[in-house]
Design a protein around this motif. Structure first.
Motif, short mmCIF file in Angstrom:
data_model
loop_
_atom_site.label_atom_id
_atom_site.label_comp_id
_atom_site.label_asym_id
_atom_site.label_seq_id
_atom_site.Cartn_x
_atom_site.Cartn_y
_atom_site.Cartn_z
N GLU A 26 14.13 1.70 -20.26
CA GLU A 26 13.74 1.96 -21.65
C GLU A 26 12.62 1.05 -22.13
N GLU A 71 16.04 -3.65 -29.71
CA GLU A 71 16.79 -3.50 -28.45
C GLU A 71 18.29 -3.47 -28.70
N LEU A 74 19.33 -0.17 -29.77
CA LEU A 74 19.48 0.72 -28.61
C LEU A 74 20.87 0.57 -28.01
N ARG A 78 22.71 4.02 -28.52
CA ARG A 78 22.65 4.80 -27.28
C ARG A 78 23.63 4.26 -26.25
#
Length: 206
Positions: A26, A71, A74, A78
């Motif tokens: 990513e 981050e 994320l 996710r």
């Protein structure tokens, strides 16, 4: 003796758990290494596994590390993309054991909210004959208490239990209680162990 029940770890046994791999893809390997050097993300995750609220822990960590807020978002938003994919052969082994009427338990370091989230994607997580999830229990492997709690809940102990986990320290803690153990390094080796234990035939373990 032939085990009376089989105990599965989940991360890297039934579902791959490689956060570094996710962040390498990513944000690039260099920034990913910097992220993991700046924040002990595994220690952060341990807090969730011990029962702290997932969102609260991520929010608190982001506040302490504002340079890494994106981050950490994320990691929160996710999370299912980090905990992926399922290890198909391991899941088939779980199903095959249950088809042979062998009880199958989970014994996993997993948060309350993250386990519920994972179960929306991985339906087999709702299929265990007994769930021993650290976030609900308030203790994590390899603390001896979590193994004791499984024994109390299942009414089984010692060599009646066959346990697989990918972490040597978790295996050692189970072995210290007399459990039969298998250090997981892939589903094929685990299949062979189940065959050797007399729980599955080679055809069933495919």
């Amino acid at each position: 003796m032939t085990p009376k029940a089989v105990v599965f770890d989940i991360g890297n046994v039934l579902i791959q758990w490689q956060p570094e791999r996710f962040f390498d893809a990513e944000i690039g390997a260099q920034r990913s290494r910097a992220l993991f050097a700046a924040i002990d993300l595994h220690a952060m995750n341990d807090r969730v596994d011990r029962g702290e609220n997932f969102t609260h822990v991520l929010t608190e960590t982001a506040a302490a590390h504002p340079d890494w807020q994106t981050e950490l978002e994320l990691w929160h938003n996710r999370w299912l993309d980090i905990a992926t994919p399922e290890i198909d052969h391991s899941v088939r082994l779980m199903v095959a054991l249950q088809e042979r009427c062998v009880p199958v338990f989970s014994l996993t370091n997993f948060g309350v909210e993250t386990y519920a989230l994972a179960a929306t994607k991985y339906q087999f997580l709702r299929g265990f004959d007994g769930d021993y999830i650290s976030g609900h229990m308030g203790v994590v492997k390899p603390d001896p208490r979590i193994y004791e709690m499984l024994e109390e809940g299942s009414k089984l102990s010692g060599s009646s239990l066959l346990f697989t986990d990918d972490r040597p320290e978790n295996i050692a803690a189970a072995a210290a209680r007399g459990w039969q153990t298998h250090l997981f390094d892939g589903p094929h080796g685990w299949a062979e162990r189940l065959i050797a234990a007399g729980l599955l035939t080679p055809e069933e373990a495919i």
